[in-house]
Design a protein around this motif. Structure first.
Motif, short mmCIF file in Angstrom:
data_model
loop_
_atom_site.label_atom_id
_atom_site.label_comp_id
_atom_site.label_asym_id
_atom_site.label_seq_id
_atom_site.Cartn_x
_atom_site.Cartn_y
_atom_site.Cartn_z
N PRO A 58 47.28 13.11 28.10
CA PRO A 58 45.88 12.67 28.00
C PRO A 58 45.18 12.63 29.36
CG PRO A 58 47.33 10.77 27.89
CD PRO A 58 48.22 11.98 28.03
N ARG A 59 45.90 12.89 30.47
CA ARG A 59 45.26 12.94 31.78
C ARG A 59 44.46 14.23 31.89
NH1 ARG A 59 43.50 10.99 36.01
NH2 ARG A 59 44.88 11.60 37.70
N ARG A 60 43.25 14.14 32.46
CA ARG A 60 42.40 15.33 32.58
C ARG A 60 42.07 15.61 34.05
NH1 ARG A 60 44.21 16.14 28.67
NH2 ARG A 60 43.41 16.12 26.54
N CYS A 61 43.07 15.40 34.91
CA CYS A 61 42.85 15.65 36.33
C CYS A 61 42.57 17.14 36.54
CB CYS A 61 44.07 15.21 37.14
SG CYS A 61 45.63 15.82 36.52
N ASN A 73 41.65 20.64 22.63
CA ASN A 73 42.64 19.73 22.07
C ASN A 73 43.81 20.53 21.51
OD1 ASN A 73 43.23 17.10 21.82
ND2 ASN A 73 41.61 16.64 20.36
N PHE A 116 53.43 13.21 32.62
CA PHE A 116 52.76 11.98 32.20
C PHE A 116 53.78 10.90 31.83
CE2 PHE A 116 50.70 9.18 29.10
CZ PHE A 116 49.65 8.73 29.87
N LYS A 127 52.44 8.58 34.40
CA LYS A 127 51.35 7.94 33.65
C LYS A 127 49.98 8.29 34.25
CE LYS A 127 54.36 5.96 30.96
NZ LYS A 127 54.49 6.31 29.56
N ARG A 128 49.12 7.27 34.39
CA ARG A 128 47.75 7.53 34.85
C ARG A 128 47.69 8.17 36.22
NH1 ARG A 128 44.00 4.67 31.69
NH2 ARG A 128 45.09 3.07 30.53
#
Lengths: 374, 374
Positions: free
Chosen positions: A288-291, A269, A347, A351-352
């Protein structure tokens, strides 16, 4: 608040797991797997008190980036802004070495090489004509026992031809875990060390190093970039203890010191960085994307910034206005901050649906905003 | 209106066919084929009365999507938003598994794998470095009779190494119909079932399943996504009857119940979804373009939403505000709606030239419009 959400999920899953004790054993195994994942997730959430502690280690990353990024001077030659080599890419993995190598170019390196297996090379080449891809590594399935020694020497000779030109190696993205291949890569690392070339170690490279600590022990130009699970294995192996979140900076400092002053960038984090002498933290907002693949961008970026920081420290001749003079720590700070900024930019746009390639496309703007090229 | 248009076309073609009786036989055969196809098409157009019936099953898909889509929480780790595997891709087909796997990432999964044949792997890898592509499947032409058993075990072991990490499998896109390959895939499905991992079955996977109903029969985490012809075969096989358009929802319900409560998403003008217990319909406007590959997007999207719906139902611990609590039905509703919205967005921009890749590029916006990431 975030913690609470995690706890609730965990409790819900625990309840569910209890009610399923009598369910078929594979069902239970699957739920236990989910619980383990969530357990690991919760164990690594810093409490707010810990966050305050981390904040005291926060570094002015923009100041570091401005100091170490070289001026773009028309009189400079190809290669002077960095010549990076990624050791990785096998039959199974081709995306990771590409991400690391192209990121190095997009940060501003002049040349970016990949040393991979023969199967992986045409695919990695097809991702981009910008990279120089060497199909030199071999996996066990392709090598008879009687030829291992001669092939190992050949692999090493192929890499050695180039070694002195490199400013930094990245070892690990998409390397796989084939024993013969890892033996060859160990030798490559020993040669790089003899030539005093910095080495950034990620992914399967960390698997190799955790089981062979002598490869990096005492080498001040080695950088390890573990994620949650890789860090846990390293702590178990080196300190024979569990990960301690209450005093994370102190534990990281001890770990880096115990491996003889290598630099460790513990991803999380907040990214925590230590060389056994000092601890720094980078917490600016990312995505916050964790691809998958963001770790590969980081390793390629850190490699470029380490080589720039080394040039800066050498040129400044101890007159640098930076308090920290360790190029690997400076490189980690800059790489972490640039990735976070780029991920945040990607992002805000995608976004997602943002994926690793979108973040790479934002590396340039991320650096330009802090340190304009002209 | 559509019906009328269809009828007119049919009459025109019949006239044309009559006038061509004396034409060369291949031409006539081709026209007969077109007629048969149109016949099938007309048979499956719901009458306006049927449309009214369907409307009574229409579900608030936006409400479902908002409920099951997880919050983007910076404290989450890679993999927690979904780890999807597509089983498909052979010497002949490489686009379909790519479309399914990349769609999963663009919806918001963290990791997307493809398990395909050795011939297909370099091509699928080259489409995108974002996917993890495993060259593990084998086709008969490459395997001697005496090696079939050992190779089958090896294929299974390769997939098993990863199995526990997957939140959902997609079986079928570009799988082909090689008997040896399909035998291996049957075993993979049995192992997934033992581990309680949801399976979305499309394309050649439906061919396999229709001929081997025991693979999915009674498995509540199986999703079948048949198109017109695949549905017809399924109805013939399971209900030993013709497709009944007058009471399509009841027939679908019976079919799903007869296969032991699997979820079926019957693709059509309206998508109809049933698990043998309830019937839902998704009719929001999509695109009039029928370019190949949209079914692959659907299977990848449904896979992600099924895994999210499962997390939602587990975490809500029966407190979900959704009336339907079956994660596979919820996943089908969300996947159908997102694809339709994305197809509509792509068509409004690219019109007749819109292809599957254009629709995939609109998946992000399609989801963002309903459920903003932040």
């Amino acid at each position: 608040m975030l913690m609470k959400h995690g706890m609730n999920s965990r409790i819900a899953l625990l309840d569910c797991a209890k009610s399923c004790v009598l369910a078929s054993s594979p069902v239970f195994r699957r739920q236990q797997f989910l619980l383990r994942s969530l357990g690991g997730f919760i164990d690594h959430q810093p409490h707010s008190r810990d966050m305050q502690v981390l904040r005291s280690f926060e570094v002015d990353s923009e100041c570091v980036i401005r100091a170490i990024t070289p001026a773009l001077d028309p009189s400079r030659h190809k290669g002077q802004a960095g010549n990076i080599a990624v050791i990785g890419g096998c039959r199974e993995y081709t995306g990771a070495p590409y991400f690391a190598a192209i990121s190095a170019l997009k940060i501003g390196a002049d040349l970016s090489h990949v040393f991979c297996t023969k199967d992986a090379a045409p695919v990695i080449k097809s991702y981009s004509p910008e990279l120089i891809v060497h199909p030199v590594l071999e996996e066990s399935y392709n090598v008879g026992e009687e030829h291992k020694k001669s092939i190992s020497s050949k692999v090493l000779a192929e890499v050695d031809k180039w070694m002195e030109r490199f400013d930094c190696l990245v070892v690990g993205p998409g390397l796989g875990r084939d024993p013969f291949l890892l033996d060859c890569v160990s030798e490559i690392m020993r040669h790089a060390r003899q030539s005093n070339i910095p080495i950034v170690i990620d992914g399967d490279g960390l698997f190799l190093v955790t089981n062979n600590l002598d490869l990096v022990s005492g080498y001040a130009l080695a950088v390890l970039t573990p994620n949650v699970n890789e860090y846990k294995r390293l702590v178990h192996k080196v300190l024979s203890s569990e990960v301690n979140e209450v005093d994370a900076p102190q534990q990281l400092l001890s770990l880096a010191k115990e491996i003889g002053g290598v630099t460790i960038l513990r991803k999380g984090n907040s990214d925590l960085i230590s060389d056994g002498d000092t601890v720094k933290s980078v917490s600016i907002y990312g995505s916050p994307r964790r691809c998958g693949g963001q770790g590969d961008i980081l390793s390629g970026s850190v490699a470029v910034f380490v080589s720039w920081a080394r040039q800066h420290i050498l040129a400044a001749n101890s007159n640098s206005n930076l308090s920290c003079k360790n190029p690997t720590v400076l490189g980690c700070i800059a790489g972490s901050a640039i990735l976070r900024r780029a991920a945040s930019l990607a992002f805000s746009n995608k976004k997602r649906s943002s994926v690793t390639g979108d973040i790479i496309e934002c590396l340039g703007k991320s650096l330009e905003d802090i340190c304009p090229a002209s």
